[in-house]
Design a protein around this motif. Structure first.
Motif, PDB file in Angstrom:
ATOM      1  N   LEU A   1       1.031  -1.131   0.124  1.00  0.00           N
ATOM      2  CA  LEU A   1       0.138  -0.256  -0.010  1.00  0.00           C
ATOM      3  C   LEU A   1       0.872   1.212   0.030  1.00  0.00           C
ATOM      4  N   THR A   2       0.354   2.437  -0.528  1.00  0.00           N
ATOM      5  CA  THR A   2       0.923   3.688  -0.330  1.00  0.00           C
ATOM      6  C   THR A   2       0.152   4.534   0.056  1.00  0.00           C
ATOM      7  N   ASP A   3       0.467   5.815   0.879  1.00  0.00           N
ATOM      8  CA  ASP A   3      -0.645   6.804   0.957  1.00  0.00           C
ATOM      9  C   ASP A   3      -0.971   7.526  -0.030  1.00  0.00           C
TER      10      ASP A   3
ATOM     11  N   GLY B   1       1.115   8.723  -2.510  1.00  0.00           N
ATOM     12  CA  GLY B   1       1.630   7.532  -3.625  1.00  0.00           C
ATOM     13  C   GLY B   1       2.992   6.989  -2.965  1.00  0.00           C
ATOM     14  N   ALA B   2       3.213   7.732  -1.683  1.00  0.00           N
ATOM     15  CA  ALA B   2       4.474   7.353  -0.953  1.00  0.00           C
ATOM     16  C   ALA B   2       4.264   6.162  -0.052  1.00  0.00           C
ATOM     17  N   ALA B   3       5.524   5.491   0.250  1.00  0.00           N
ATOM     18  CA  ALA B   3       5.205   4.401   1.169  1.00  0.00           C
ATOM     19  C   ALA B   3       4.847   4.843   2.484  1.00  0.00           C
TER      20      ALA B   3
END
Ligand code: FES
Ligand SMILES: [Fe+2]
Length: 387
Positions: A132-134, A137-139
């Motif tokens: 998943l990413t936030d 789009g970041a980890a």
């Protein structure tokens, strides 16, 4: 002949002569709306004494405490630190812990979809989270989606928490506590943080928390309802509260050996206290919800948990030296004295609570001069509520 009564719907207005002062109106003690404002403006803003730190002695031990409208989780981390968090899962909001207390190993797992948090609040794991990413789009930042921390500080062996984003200085709590003793170091001499809990009673009181505070602040009732306490502290028969004697407290009767139900000897006096503190009882109110009673050989520490406008849980600890507790010495004589005082006080508060909604108390009652200092508490409540 029928006796004449004033009309029930319109009681005579109370217009106190100068020696009397008005209390809060009855509605303050029964209104859900007032209670909601108190939760928001008082209990969610003040430092709130939540747990005895030693109740959570080892990593993984937790306790759930109601603070204002929030459920707060206190937990001891693997690093030995005590922390507080809102008891709310960051995924879809399930309450994490529903038990009042318990012990976990390394993590707290939400029972709903198994998001799992480390004891420092960090999100450790969740099903499929690695992929998943936030929203950007970041980890996923494991702390950003971790448990919401609550400010916590430890003092006198208790963990105090504050829900405010900008907690008031804790020094204000210390200053309020020491003001009654007239000496900023006086409370430290009792070494309260290093004492052990010798006994605890949890009282479920059918009364508004303010009635309990007001009752604790005055001794006008002592000669009426506290025969054992007056037996040990004869000056209480005069109705002057220990809090009113700044720095002096109340002296044991000349025939009294200890602060026990029958006046027999208690234990050795606490090592740090002075001659002046010996054979005396001091009572401190720490607004909004703590009472501390100091006697030479033990401490009686009350914490209130207001549950509704008409119900308050009171947790009372009797604290003794580690030697007294570990040796298994019989503490029942000293416990019994204040347990009776508590029962007598709470019965009086419960007797008062139903009348708060009576039309006779619509405008409140009155304070006699020995109770005038309670008016300061009323002013404090009103000022906090912005009413
Ligand atoms: S609400 Fe807690 S894991 Fe879903
Ligand atoms: Fe009392």
């Amino acid at each position: 002949m029928t006796p004449e009564h004033p009309p029930l719907l319109d009681p005579p207005a109370i217009d106190p002569p100068p020696a009397l002062r008005q209390t809060l109106a009855g509605d303050y003690y029964v209104s859900d709306a007032v209670f909601a404002r108190e939760q928001e403006h008082i209990f969610e803003n003040a430092w709130f004494c939540a747990v005895r730190s030693s109740d959570l002695a080892s990593p993984g031990k937790f306790k759930k405490v109601q603070v204002g409208r929030e459920s707060v989780l206190l937990v001891r981390g693997r690093d030995g630190l005590l922390r507080a968090f809102l008891n709310v899962c960051r995924h879809r909001g399930a309450q994490l812990c529903t038990e009042p207390e318990g012990e976990v190993k390394r993590s707290i797992r939400c029972p709903y979809h198994s998001w799992t948090y480390a004891l420092d609040g960090k999100l450790m794991a969740a099903p499929n989270i690695a992929s998943l990413t936030d929203e950007s789009g970041a980890a996923i930042d494991r702390y950003r989606y971790g448990l919401v921390p609550v400010a916590l500080t430890e003092w006198l062996g208790y963990a105090w928490v504050c829900l405010s984003d900008t907690p008031p200085p804790f020094e204000d709590v210390i200053a309020e506590t020491t003001r009654t003793l007239g000496d900023s170091d006086a409370i430290n001499r009792y070494g309260i943080g290093g004492l052990d809990v010798g006994h605890r009673v949890v009282y479920d009181v059918a009364a508004n928390w303010k009635l309990i505070v007001e009752n604790f602040m005055e001794c006008y009732h002592c000669s009426s309802i506290h025969p054992e306490l007056v037996g040990v502290l004869p000056e209480f028969a005069k109705g002057v509260a220990a809090q009113a004697n700044i720095g002096l407290g109340a002296e044991f009767g000349s025939q009294v050996a200890g602060f026990t139900v029958d006046g027999t000897a208690g234990f050795d006096r606490l090592p740090g206290i002075t001659e002046e503190q010996d054979r005396r009882y001091y009572a401190i109110t720490v607004k909004p919800a703590v009472f501390i009673n100091l006697v030479p050989d033990h401490i009686i520490f009350h914490r209130m948990f207001p549950m509704s406008a008409s119900r308050t849980i009171v947790e009372c600890d009797w604290l003794y030296t580690g030697d007294v507790v570990s040796s298994g010495r019989d503490v029942s004589n000293s416990v019994e004295l204040f347990h009776r005082v508590n029962e007598q006080d709470f019965e009086a508060c419960e007797r008062t609570q139903p009348s708060m909604s009576s039309r006779a108390y619509r405008k409140g009652g009155v304070l006699v001069p020995a109770e005038h200092h309670i008016a300061e508490f009323h002013e404090w409540v009103v000022s906090r509520l912005g009413a």
